[in-house]
Scaffold this motif. Structure first.
Motif, PDB file in Angstrom:
ATOM      1  N   LYS A  29     -32.090 -24.031 -23.895  1.00 49.46           N
ATOM      2  CA  LYS A  29     -32.023 -23.017 -22.838  1.00 49.46           C
ATOM      3  C   LYS A  29     -32.219 -21.623 -23.435  1.00 49.46           C
ATOM      4  N   TYR A  30     -31.553 -21.368 -24.547  1.00 54.30           N
ATOM      5  CA  TYR A  30     -31.681 -20.073 -25.226  1.00 54.30           C
ATOM      6  C   TYR A  30     -33.130 -19.840 -25.675  1.00 54.30           C
ATOM      7  N   ASN A  31     -33.744 -20.853 -26.278  1.00 53.82           N
ATOM      8  CA  ASN A  31     -35.132 -20.720 -26.730  1.00 53.82           C
ATOM      9  C   ASN A  31     -36.085 -20.487 -25.557  1.00 53.82           C
ATOM     10  N   GLU A  32     -35.800 -21.148 -24.424  1.00 58.62           N
ATOM     11  CA  GLU A  32     -36.624 -20.922 -23.228  1.00 58.62           C
ATOM     12  C   GLU A  32     -36.522 -19.460 -22.783  1.00 58.62           C
ATOM     13  N   GLU A  33     -35.323 -18.883 -22.875  1.00 60.75           N
ATOM     14  CA  GLU A  33     -35.138 -17.474 -22.511  1.00 60.75           C
ATOM     15  C   GLU A  33     -35.903 -16.565 -23.473  1.00 60.75           C
ATOM     16  N   VAL A  35     -38.637 -17.382 -25.104  1.00 63.45           N
ATOM     17  CA  VAL A  35     -40.067 -17.550 -24.786  1.00 63.45           C
ATOM     18  C   VAL A  35     -40.412 -16.778 -23.526  1.00 63.45           C
ATOM     19  N   LYS A  36     -39.571 -16.897 -22.503  1.00 64.51           N
ATOM     20  CA  LYS A  36     -39.805 -16.202 -21.227  1.00 64.51           C
ATOM     21  C   LYS A  36     -39.860 -14.682 -21.433  1.00 64.51           C
ATOM     22  N   ALA A  37     -39.034 -14.164 -22.342  1.00 66.34           N
ATOM     23  CA  ALA A  37     -39.024 -12.730 -22.637  1.00 66.34           C
ATOM     24  C   ALA A  37     -40.175 -12.332 -23.565  1.00 66.34           C
ATOM     25  N   GLY A  38     -40.868 -13.325 -24.128  1.00 65.70           N
ATOM     26  CA  GLY A  38     -42.002 -13.037 -25.010  1.00 65.70           C
ATOM     27  C   GLY A  38     -41.609 -12.538 -26.383  1.00 65.70           C
ATOM     28  N   TRP A  95     -29.971 -10.235 -28.513  1.00 63.78           N
ATOM     29  CA  TRP A  95     -30.437 -11.629 -28.566  1.00 63.78           C
ATOM     30  C   TRP A  95     -29.573 -12.471 -29.494  1.00 63.78           C
TER      31      TRP A  95
END
Length: 144
Positions: A29-33, A35-38, A95
């Protein structure tokens, strides 16, 4: 600016204890966030130092010394890392504070270190151009 979040090893990670499903889910979930933030550039967990190899240079100009793990002092070793690119030191800290406790049980520790940019290490234009060409080649190889 790039920062590396270094997850310190613990007695559990050095023993090869695998992370719980809850921690894996939280990290995904953290890694997805990230990635989503770029901001995510790379990240991985490392195997225990028992499968590691340490290369040292005890004598200037001498032969390197190769030593198989395990190594002592688990708190000084690295169990994983996440490399991010952000706009400020404060954003990197934000982060890092959002990263799930990497080991739980009061042993988790994350070290945040800024990565040198090539311009901070060298000022010769030819050397900088060679470094830029090398990095471009690496990026092209990654995309191929």
């Amino acid at each position: 600016m790039r920062f590396m979040m270094i997850v310190k090893a613990t007695t559990d990670s050095e023993a090869g204890t695998m992370p719980s499903q809850e921690l894996i889910d939280a990290m995904q979930k953290y890694n997805e966030e990230l990635v989503k933030a770029g901001v995510l550039l790379a990240g991985d967990g490392l195997q225990p130092s028992s499968s590691g190899i340490r290369i040292s240079y005890p004598d200037a100009g001498g032969k390197p010394k190769v030593m198989d793990g395990p190594f002592t002092e688990a708190k000084e070793m690295i169990a994983g890392y996440t490399l991010i690119e952000v706009k400020s030191r404060e954003e990197a800290i934000e982060w890092a504070l959002r990263m799930p406790d990497p080991h739980g049980f009061g042993q988790g520790e994350i070290e945040l270190r800024q990565v040198f940019e090539p311009e901070e290490l060298m000022d010769d234009p030819d050397t900088l151009a060679k470094e830029a060409a090398l990095r471009k080649r690496v990026e092209e190889q990654r995309q191929a």
